[in-house]
Design an enzyme around this catalytic site. Structure first.
Site, PDB file in Angstrom:
ATOM      1  N   GLY A 115      -3.236   0.639  10.562  1.00  0.00           N
ATOM      2  CA  GLY A 115      -1.961   1.262   9.997  1.00  0.00           C
ATOM      3  C   GLY A 115      -1.593   0.807   8.660  1.00  0.00           C
ATOM      4  N   CYS A 116      -0.664   1.547   8.061  1.00  0.00           N
ATOM      5  CA  CYS A 116      -0.653   1.649   6.706  1.00  0.00           C
ATOM      6  C   CYS A 116       0.292   0.335   6.418  1.00  0.00           C
ATOM      7  CB  CYS A 116       0.147   2.730   6.287  1.00  0.00           C
ATOM      8  SG  CYS A 116       1.690   3.393   6.980  1.00  0.00           S
ATOM      9  N   TRP A 117       1.328   0.034   7.206  1.00  0.00           N
ATOM     10  CA  TRP A 117       2.318  -1.230   6.846  1.00  0.00           C
ATOM     11  C   TRP A 117       1.566  -2.427   7.008  1.00  0.00           C
ATOM     12  CZ3 TRP A 117       6.529  -1.482   4.334  1.00  0.00           C
ATOM     13  CH2 TRP A 117       7.273  -0.378   4.315  1.00  0.00           C
ATOM     14  N   TYR A 287      -0.222   0.209  -2.522  1.00  0.00           N
ATOM     15  CA  TYR A 287      -1.314   1.066  -2.084  1.00  0.00           C
ATOM     16  C   TYR A 287      -0.706   2.298  -1.582  1.00  0.00           C
ATOM     17  CZ  TYR A 287      -0.343  -1.357   2.274  1.00  0.00           C
ATOM     18  OH  TYR A 287       0.413  -1.873   3.102  1.00  0.00           O
TER      19      TYR A 287
END
Length: 308
Positions: A115-117, A287
């Site tokens: 996941g991004c987080w 990012y």
């Protein structure tokens, strides 16, 4: 023969980004379901089983269904949903997480794309827990801001429609049940669930994660330089990694810490700031939520699995 790549869910936000990243790749064959058969389960099964690598850009239940439709032992899978992030038998697709993680990904048949987080906090916390500078039961809070593309098509359409009237800073996850907490806990090596309190900003993509640390209660209080050295040593040992550690500095602000600075790339940059007199520190990561946080990571994992 060129490896066959099938993107199941290629018309969603992440799928479109992956298609764009692969558009100029002459070393791959991208296979797609014809438009008139797109809703057919049989067509999905056919293309999933014909692929060398299937990249799933789907909701959790649909991703699980896609995996169940694969009946051969040759199709490799990269799942961009949350369905398999902490599932047994699935390798976690953060190649810089450990020194040998890229090798683990390269040899795996099932990859759970991160996941991004969680990636930013994992990048900064895992080296500290591994080095013994933070105990596994240390109370962790994660804050940050991400572009609205992280919310998928509905949120993108809502923000675009509102334009300048859209919220500049919209906190969410206020029930403290963010879907990425299990993977953050697992891969940051934490023994307790962290508090994750994210926010959405009025920009399309990019993100900053922030982990504040109150270090005064530890038996041995690490300095900011200690924290930075452990993180820097971790990433310096990873050949070919795309995570950069900024030099340790004492500054009030840094204009380069911009959530959009790495948009369109697979890069990540992490920072350590500290006040040793107060025994406090901040761990930051910058990012692209659609790059290192989604499509860029998927392509990186695909290349590792293909040995390219």
């Amino acid at each position: 023969m060129k490896p066959k790549i099938f993107i199941d869910g290629e018309h969603g936000t992440t799928g479109l980004q992956i298609r764009a990243l692969l558009a100029e790749r002459g070393d791959l064959e991208i296979i797609s379901i014809p438009a008139e058969r797109r809703k057919e389960t049989a067509a999905r099964a056919e293309f999933l089983n014909a692929a060398d690598i299937a990249i799933l850009c789907l909701p959790d239940d649909a991703a699980k269904e896609s995996v169940s439709l694969i009946t051969n032992d040759t199709t490799k899978v990269i799942d961009a949903s949350t369905a398999h992030r902490v599932a047994e038998g699935w390798a976690y697709g953060f190649a810089e997480m450990d020194r040998d993680q890229a090798k683990t990904i390269a040899s795996a048949k099932r990859i759970a794309n991160p996941g991004c987080w969680p990636q930013g906090p994992i990048a900064t916390l895992r080296p500290l827990v591994t080095a013994g500078l933070l105990p596994a039961d240390f109370p962790i809070t994660v804050n940050g801001i991400s572009g609205y593309s992280g919310g998928g098509r509905p949120m993108i359409e809502d923000y675009v429609a509102k334009g300048e009237d859209a919220s500049e800073f919209l906190p969410y996850g206020l029930t403290l049940q963010h879907k990425h907490v299990p993977e953050l806990r697992a891969y940051a090596k934490l023994s307790h669930d962290p508090i994750m309190q994210p926010a959405v900003g009025n920009f399309a993509q990019g993100m900053i994660t922030v982990v504040p640390l109150q270090l005064g209660g530890l038996d041995h209080v690490p300095s900011g330089a200690d924290l930075h050295a452990a993180i820097a040593d971790h990433f310096a040992a990873i050949k070919g990694g795309v995570v950069e550690v900024a030099p340790y500095a004492h500054l009030e602000r840094m204009p380069e810490i911009d959530p959009e600075v790495y948009n369109g790339t697979n890069r990540m940059k992490v920072y350590v700031f500290a006040n040793d007199k107060r025994a406090q520190a901040l761990l930051l990561a910058v990012y692209d939520n659609l790059g290192k946080g989604a499509s860029g990571a998927a392509v990186q994992n695909m290349d590792l699995m293909l040995g390219t």
